[in-house]
Enzyme design. Structure first.
Site, mmCIF file in Angstrom:
data_model
loop_
_atom_site.group_PDB
_atom_site.id
_atom_site.type_symbol
_atom_site.label_atom_id
_atom_site.label_comp_id
_atom_site.label_asym_id
_atom_site.label_seq_id
_atom_site.Cartn_x
_atom_site.Cartn_y
_atom_site.Cartn_z
ATOM 1 N N CYS A 81 -47.317 63.368 22.060
ATOM 2 C CA CYS A 81 -47.965 64.516 22.703
ATOM 3 C C CYS A 81 -47.551 65.825 22.015
ATOM 4 O O CYS A 81 -47.994 66.101 20.907
ATOM 5 C CB CYS A 81 -47.670 64.512 24.201
ATOM 6 S SG CYS A 81 -48.719 65.648 25.104
ATOM 7 N N HIS A 189 -49.882 59.272 25.450
ATOM 8 C CA HIS A 189 -48.533 58.822 25.830
ATOM 9 C C HIS A 189 -48.485 57.299 25.780
ATOM 10 O O HIS A 189 -48.914 56.645 26.735
ATOM 11 C CB HIS A 189 -48.210 59.294 27.250
ATOM 12 C CG HIS A 189 -47.914 60.746 27.312
ATOM 13 N ND1 HIS A 189 -46.648 61.257 27.254
ATOM 14 C CD2 HIS A 189 -48.740 61.802 27.381
ATOM 15 C CE1 HIS A 189 -46.692 62.576 27.296
ATOM 16 N NE2 HIS A 189 -47.954 62.936 27.378
ATOM 17 N N GLU A 191 -46.042 55.414 26.236
ATOM 18 C CA GLU A 191 -45.157 54.905 27.301
ATOM 19 C C GLU A 191 -45.833 54.935 28.671
ATOM 20 O O GLU A 191 -45.277 54.453 29.648
ATOM 21 C CB GLU A 191 -43.839 55.711 27.307
ATOM 22 C CG GLU A 191 -43.876 57.081 27.952
ATOM 23 C CD GLU A 191 -44.550 58.194 27.144
ATOM 24 O OE1 GLU A 191 -45.266 57.878 26.167
ATOM 25 O OE2 GLU A 191 -44.388 59.371 27.507
ATOM 26 N N ASP A 239 -48.519 55.937 50.966
ATOM 27 C CA ASP A 239 -47.888 56.878 51.894
ATOM 28 C C ASP A 239 -46.589 56.218 52.352
ATOM 29 O O ASP A 239 -46.618 55.125 52.936
ATOM 30 C CB ASP A 239 -48.786 57.133 53.108
ATOM 31 C CG ASP A 239 -50.032 57.948 52.756
ATOM 32 O OD1 ASP A 239 -50.163 58.373 51.602
ATOM 33 O OD2 ASP A 239 -50.866 58.160 53.657
ATOM 34 N N ASP A 415 -55.101 68.945 52.268
ATOM 35 C CA ASP A 415 -55.362 68.183 53.497
ATOM 36 C C ASP A 415 -56.355 68.955 54.365
ATOM 37 O O ASP A 415 -55.963 69.635 55.321
ATOM 38 C CB ASP A 415 -54.049 67.981 54.281
ATOM 39 C CG ASP A 415 -53.020 67.185 53.498
ATOM 40 O OD1 ASP A 415 -53.385 66.188 52.863
ATOM 41 O OD2 ASP A 415 -51.831 67.576 53.514
HETATM 42 O O1 1PR Z 1 -46.811 69.238 52.408
HETATM 43 O O2 1PR Z 1 -45.924 69.180 50.094
HETATM 44 O O3 1PR Z 1 -44.607 68.218 51.950
HETATM 45 O O4 1PR Z 1 -46.644 67.106 51.139
HETATM 46 C C1 1PR Z 1 -46.842 66.151 52.133
HETATM 47 C C2 1PR Z 1 -47.779 65.130 51.574
HETATM 48 O O5 1PR Z 1 -47.849 64.048 52.513
HETATM 49 C C3 1PR Z 1 -49.197 65.642 51.391
HETATM 50 O O6 1PR Z 1 -49.710 65.153 50.178
HETATM 51 C C4 1PR Z 1 -49.981 65.041 52.556
HETATM 52 O O7 1PR Z 1 -51.300 64.721 52.165
HETATM 53 C C5 1PR Z 1 -49.180 63.769 52.835
HETATM 54 N N1 1PR Z 1 -49.198 63.370 54.259
HETATM 55 C C6 1PR Z 1 -48.505 63.970 55.244
HETATM 56 N N2 1PR Z 1 -48.735 63.312 56.410
HETATM 57 C C7 1PR Z 1 -49.563 62.296 56.128
HETATM 58 C C8 1PR Z 1 -50.060 61.306 57.077
HETATM 59 O O8 1PR Z 1 -50.883 60.447 56.743
HETATM 60 N N3 1PR Z 1 -49.601 61.380 58.306
HETATM 61 N N4 1PR Z 1 -50.639 61.473 54.136
HETATM 62 C C9 1PR Z 1 -49.855 62.326 54.779
HETATM 63 C C10 1PR Z 1 -51.753 61.796 53.568
HETATM 64 C C11 1PR Z 1 -53.630 60.876 52.733
HETATM 65 C C12 1PR Z 1 -53.777 60.125 51.517
HETATM 66 C C13 1PR Z 1 -54.343 58.771 51.824
HETATM 67 C C14 1PR Z 1 -55.801 58.910 51.552
HETATM 68 C C15 1PR Z 1 -56.505 57.623 51.304
HETATM 69 N N5 1PR Z 1 -52.366 60.632 53.317
HETATM 70 O O9 1PR Z 1 -52.622 60.027 50.834
HETATM 71 O O10 1PR Z 1 -53.672 57.883 51.067
HETATM 72 O O11 1PR Z 1 -56.413 59.580 52.651
HETATM 73 O O12 1PR Z 1 -56.521 56.835 52.430
HETATM 74 P P1 1PR Z 1 -57.639 55.738 52.663
HETATM 75 O O13 1PR Z 1 -58.112 55.278 51.316
HETATM 76 O O14 1PR Z 1 -56.973 54.643 53.397
HETATM 77 O O15 1PR Z 1 -58.730 56.410 53.440
HETATM 78 P P2 1PR Z 1 -45.973 68.506 51.430
#
Ligand code: 1PR
Length: 560
Positions: A81, A189, A191, A239, A415
């Site tokens: 890179c 990259h 790797e 998650d 979000d």
């Molecule tokens: O605010 O910088 O501390 O980051 C927190 C991170 O955690 C953010 O990226 C936020 O989106 C994520 N987060 C917080 N709470 C939740 C929760 O679900 N209770 N998850 C959460 C967010 C959304 C996606 C999920 C997709 C696809 N989850 O990551 O994977 O919606 O899902 P699907 O295909 O099943 O529909 P910070």
């Protein structure tokens, strides 16, 4: 054990590279002082970050002259890179900074006028122009390797044909590998390029002579076909949080609620009616499965980081370390990337300590992450940027991490919640005319940013927020949707379209995937650069291989 010397100047994740070298049976030593360069038998320079800061570090460490001598002596060198770009005279990225000037050409920015997202991020092919021992037998330009860069060496109009080994197309043709004698450098990259990348590193290590006696290495001309294409990425998201027993698990909710449906017991207070945290598996095991199935990237989100200090989240850091041992695609980690005031590790409030966002990110990079995603803090930063009339301070999480690690390492996790309004001028936020009217027949809506995992709404729209983050130096947008999360009824195409038109950095569509056709839709109709899914992969409803087969059948380029 044969030895490889790595020139690491601390600007990014080199854990994957060292893991790849160890896997190939090499021991790794690091350049600690200028003399180590000339003592090396094989030298790898995995450059990350900006051209100017890389050259400044090479200069201040006294590495420039030994590096030039090592290269002039034609000893095995692999630049990665920025390790390719610094071989050139200079770069538009850092005007006035001189490169090593081994290759008599300049590095230039991708032409944004072509309407392509920049950085060029993802998996693209290689058009090989001459035989080289670097390529595994049977290699074809249909295969793809992982790129992430905004600047490139464009050979048109230059006199560097003797250097050009492979080129790649992204709006325009650029040089993706240079090789002359034992000096090799790749813009991609290796790797992070899965099995193919590991083979390229192996061929460099095994085939390039460490003595001065020239060796003829048998090699065949790879098959070259037409223009190369950037593939659309399919990303698996995990998650991660601790369950009620304290084990780190992959969970998945619906509209961000990750607990099982409430237990019916009218004697219990509402908060206690909630079920257990859904447990869909162990983070490292699932990530390995997705790597084998062909995931182009893997994202880990520490979803309870709003209440815990991520620096003390040792299990999460351990997840990254273990995942990067044998997963050779980009890893993103998110959750809690912000300036933090935290009590001592033992929870002692008399020992409060301040950590900057860049220190938090550095810990994640050291543990094996290639990119960090910023959620809540990006919303606050965008609010301040907009209310100040667009003044940058240089001290925000986005700016400091982008300056230290390059903008490609900064992903913004959004979000949003859809908010219906009766008319296009009902609010001061960017409003869209929706095909899916609201509960009272409203034909307009805006997308409201939230923080703390959707627990708190803010008075800022997604359209304005992503534009502010791009201006501050973010490299990519990960676009979730609280309304669509876990519903399996498809991505919010209106939201994704709004964001892909708002910014020129890549956009990852997330939330709602339930069928293979949803992936095709989000690429074809909403022009997403990547599509992320969680639930369908965790539950084995659909495999990543099935998704990619469907995309190919629809004529959408992907890495197989
Ligand atoms: O605010 O910088 O501390 O980051 C927190 C991170 O955690 C953010 O990226 C936020 O989106 C994520 N987060 C917080 N709470 C939740 C929760 O679900 N209770 N998850 C959460 C967010 C959304 C996606 C999920 C997709 C696809 N989850 O990551 O994977 O919606 O899902 P699907 O295909 O099943 O529909 P910070």
């Amino acid at each position: 054990m044969p030895e490889v010397t790595v020139l690491d100047y601390g600007a990014g994740n080199i854990r994957s590279l060292t893991n790849a070298l160890k896997l190939l049976g090499y021991s790794v030593t690091f350049v600690k002082k200028a003399d180590d360069i000339l003592r090396a038998e094989r030298l790898i320079f995995p450059g990350v970050g900006a051209f100017g800061s890389a050259m400044a570090l090479l200069e201040s460490s006294g590495y420039v002259e030994p590096l030039k001598t090592y290269i002039q002596q034609d000893r095995p060198y692999l630049g990665i890179c920025l390790g390719l770009q610094t071989l050139c005279k200079d770069s538009e990225e850092s005007p006035g900074t001189k490169g090593l000037s081994v290759i008599p050409a300049s590095v230039t920015h991708f032409n944004k006028a072509k309407g392509l997202a920049v950085p060029h991020m993802g998996w693209n092919g290689l058009k090989v122009h001459k035989p080289s021992a670097l390529f595994p037998t049977g290699f074809s330009s249909e295969e793809k390797v992982y790129f992430v860069h905004s600047y490139a060496l464009h050979s048109k109009g230059t006199e560097i044909n003797d250097w050009v080994l492979a080129t790649t197309d992204y709006g325009e043709e650029f040089v993706s590998i240079v090789q002359k004698g034992n000096i090799v450098a790749t813009q991609f990259h290796p790797e992070k390029s899965g099995g193919l990348g590991i083979k390229i590193i192996k061929n460099f290590l095994n085939s390039f002579p460490i003595s001065t006696t020239p060796v003829t290495i048998p090699c065949e001309m790879p098959v070259v076909s037409g223009r190369t294409q950037l593939g659309r990425r399919v990303i698996a998201c995990l998650d991660v949080r601790s369950n009620d027993q304290g084990d780190l698990v992959v969970t998945k909710g619906e509209q961000y609620d990750v607990r099982e449906q409430s237990i019916t017991d009218s004697c219990q207070p509402a908060a206690e009616l909630k079920g257990a945290v859904r447990n869909l598996g162990k983070p490292v095991e699932l990530a390995r499965r997705y790597y084998k199935e062909g995931a182009d990237e893997i994202v880990f989100l520490n979803i309870t980081s709003f209440k815990n200090c991520p620096l003390y989240d040792l299990p999460m850091l351990e997840v990254l370390r273990r995942a990067s041992e044998n997963i050779f695609v980009p890893l993103t980690v998110g959750g809690g990337i912000r300036d933090i005031h935290a009590p001592g590790k033992d929870g002692d409030h008399s020992k409060m300590k301040h950590y900057t966002a860049v220190e938090v990110a550095a810990e994640y990079f050291r543990s094996g992450a290639d990119k960090v995603s910023i959620g809540s803090d990006a919303v606050y930063t965008a609010e301040n940027y907009i209310s100040s009339g667009g003044i940058t301070t240089g001290i925000t999480s986005i700016e400091t991490i982008a300056a230290a690690y390059g903008r490609q390492a900064v992903v913004i996790s959004v979000d949003p919640k859809r908010v219906y309004v009766p008319s296009s001028d009902a609010v001061r936020h960017y409003v869209i005319n929706t095909k899916f009217p609201g509960p009272s027949g409203e034909e307009f809506c805006w997308y409201q940013c939230t923080v703390k995992g959707g627990r708190e709404t803010r008075d800022i729209g997604v359209y304005e927020m992503v534009q502010a983050c791009e201006a501050l130096g973010a490299g990519e947008i990960m676009l979730n949707s609280i309304d669509k999360d876990g519903t399996n009824n498809g991505y919010d195409l209106e939201l994704v379209t709004m964001v892909t038109t708002a910014v020129s950095i890549p956009v990852i569509a997330s939330s709602g995937a339930g069928r293979v056709t949803h992936f095709a839709e989000v690429f074809q109709d909403a022009h997403a650069d990547a599509a992320l899914a969680a639930g369908i992969f965790h539950r084995n409803d659909v495999s990543i291989t099935d998704v990619k087969k469907h995309l190919l059948s629809e004529g959408i380029p992907v890495r197989i």
